[in-house]
Design a protein around this motif. Structure first.
Motif, PDB file in Angstrom:
ATOM      1  N   GLU A  34      -5.960  -8.004   5.218  1.00 48.34           N
ATOM      2  CA  GLU A  34      -5.901  -8.383   6.632  1.00 48.34           C
ATOM      3  C   GLU A  34      -5.161  -7.332   7.456  1.00 48.34           C
ATOM      4  O   GLU A  34      -5.561  -7.009   8.575  1.00 48.34           O
ATOM      5  CB  GLU A  34      -5.232  -9.744   6.790  1.00 48.34           C
ATOM      6  CG  GLU A  34      -6.065 -10.892   6.262  1.00 48.34           C
ATOM      7  CD  GLU A  34      -5.309 -12.198   6.213  1.00 48.34           C
ATOM      8  OE1 GLU A  34      -5.962 -13.243   6.385  1.00 48.34           O
ATOM      9  OE2 GLU A  34      -4.076 -12.199   6.014  1.00 48.34           O
ATOM     10  N   LEU A  35      -4.096  -6.768   6.884  1.00 46.10           N
ATOM     11  CA  LEU A  35      -3.367  -5.705   7.572  1.00 46.10           C
ATOM     12  C   LEU A  35      -4.241  -4.471   7.751  1.00 46.10           C
ATOM     13  O   LEU A  35      -4.225  -3.832   8.807  1.00 46.10           O
ATOM     14  CB  LEU A  35      -2.100  -5.334   6.791  1.00 46.10           C
ATOM     15  CG  LEU A  35      -0.954  -6.325   6.855  1.00 46.10           C
ATOM     16  CD1 LEU A  35       0.111  -5.973   5.833  1.00 46.10           C
ATOM     17  CD2 LEU A  35      -0.368  -6.372   8.255  1.00 46.10           C
ATOM     18  N   GLU A  36      -4.997  -4.117   6.707  1.00 48.06           N
ATOM     19  CA  GLU A  36      -5.885  -2.965   6.809  1.00 48.06           C
ATOM     20  C   GLU A  36      -6.955  -3.189   7.873  1.00 48.06           C
ATOM     21  O   GLU A  36      -7.301  -2.272   8.619  1.00 48.06           O
ATOM     22  CB  GLU A  36      -6.515  -2.659   5.454  1.00 48.06           C
ATOM     23  CG  GLU A  36      -5.512  -2.081   4.477  1.00 48.06           C
ATOM     24  CD  GLU A  36      -6.056  -1.922   3.076  1.00 48.06           C
ATOM     25  OE1 GLU A  36      -7.016  -2.629   2.709  1.00 48.06           O
ATOM     26  OE2 GLU A  36      -5.497  -1.085   2.345  1.00 48.06           O
ATOM     27  N   ASN A  37      -7.472  -4.406   7.970  1.00 51.17           N
ATOM     28  CA  ASN A  37      -8.462  -4.720   9.005  1.00 51.17           C
ATOM     29  C   ASN A  37      -7.846  -4.624  10.398  1.00 51.17           C
ATOM     30  O   ASN A  37      -8.477  -4.088  11.313  1.00 51.17           O
ATOM     31  CB  ASN A  37      -9.049  -6.113   8.789  1.00 51.17           C
ATOM     32  CG  ASN A  37      -9.989  -6.156   7.615  1.00 51.17           C
ATOM     33  OD1 ASN A  37     -10.560  -5.157   7.215  1.00 51.17           O
ATOM     34  ND2 ASN A  37     -10.133  -7.335   7.046  1.00 51.17           N
ATOM     35  N   GLU A  38      -6.643  -5.126  10.568  1.00 46.60           N
ATOM     36  CA  GLU A  38      -5.949  -5.029  11.859  1.00 46.60           C
ATOM     37  C   GLU A  38      -5.744  -3.564  12.233  1.00 46.60           C
ATOM     38  O   GLU A  38      -5.952  -3.170  13.382  1.00 46.60           O
ATOM     39  CB  GLU A  38      -4.598  -5.740  11.817  1.00 46.60           C
ATOM     40  CG  GLU A  38      -4.683  -7.230  11.861  1.00 46.60           C
ATOM     41  CD  GLU A  38      -5.225  -7.748  13.176  1.00 46.60           C
ATOM     42  OE1 GLU A  38      -4.995  -7.120  14.232  1.00 46.60           O
ATOM     43  OE2 GLU A  38      -5.904  -8.791  13.153  1.00 46.60           O
ATOM     44  N   TYR A  39      -5.339  -2.772  11.272  1.00 45.56           N
ATOM     45  CA  TYR A  39      -5.105  -1.345  11.526  1.00 45.56           C
ATOM     46  C   TYR A  39      -6.397  -0.660  11.958  1.00 45.56           C
ATOM     47  O   TYR A  39      -6.413   0.108  12.911  1.00 45.56           O
ATOM     48  CB  TYR A  39      -4.530  -0.681  10.269  1.00 45.56           C
ATOM     49  CG  TYR A  39      -4.181   0.769  10.481  1.00 45.56           C
ATOM     50  CD1 TYR A  39      -3.006   1.119  11.137  1.00 45.56           C
ATOM     51  CD2 TYR A  39      -5.009   1.780  10.017  1.00 45.56           C
ATOM     52  CE1 TYR A  39      -2.671   2.444  11.329  1.00 45.56           C
ATOM     53  CE2 TYR A  39      -4.679   3.108  10.211  1.00 45.56           C
ATOM     54  CZ  TYR A  39      -3.510   3.437  10.867  1.00 45.56           C
ATOM     55  OH  TYR A  39      -3.185   4.751  11.061  1.00 45.56           O
ATOM     56  N   ARG A  40      -7.492  -0.946  11.270  1.00 47.34           N
ATOM     57  CA  ARG A  40      -8.780  -0.363  11.634  1.00 47.34           C
ATOM     58  C   ARG A  40      -9.223  -0.792  13.028  1.00 47.34           C
ATOM     59  O   ARG A  40      -9.820  -0.022  13.764  1.00 47.34           O
ATOM     60  CB  ARG A  40      -9.843  -0.746  10.613  1.00 47.34           C
ATOM     61  CG  ARG A  40      -9.851   0.153   9.424  1.00 47.34           C
ATOM     62  CD  ARG A  40     -11.062  -0.118   8.540  1.00 47.34           C
ATOM     63  NE  ARG A  40     -10.552  -0.267   7.185  1.00 47.34           N
ATOM     64  CZ  ARG A  40     -10.548  -1.383   6.485  1.00 47.34           C
ATOM     65  NH1 ARG A  40     -11.077  -2.477   6.971  1.00 47.34           N
ATOM     66  NH2 ARG A  40     -10.035  -1.426   5.288  1.00 47.34           N
TER      67      ARG A  40
END
Length: 58
Positions: A34-40
């Motif tokens: 979820e953090l990686e998706n937010e970052y993207r």
């Protein structure tokens, strides 16, 4: 491997809080994916057409 995931998670939380859009308290509740998706979604240089730096071995 668990240490690498913790390290990546901390790095993403630090970067997202530095941008200032999301609060750290909210980020701590998210999983690594979820953090990686937010970052993207938020970071301007994380898209398909963005510059990718490649380290070359010496």
């Amino acid at each position: 491997m668990a240490q690498a995931a913790k390290s990546r998670r901390k790095e993403l939380i630090d970067q997202l809080t530095a941008i200032g859009i999301l609060k750290k308290e909210n980020l701590l509740e998210l999983s690594l994916s979820e953090l990686e998706n937010e970052y993207r979604n938020i970071h301007p240089h994380s898209g398909i057409n963005s510059i990718r730096w490649i380290r070359r071995k010496k």
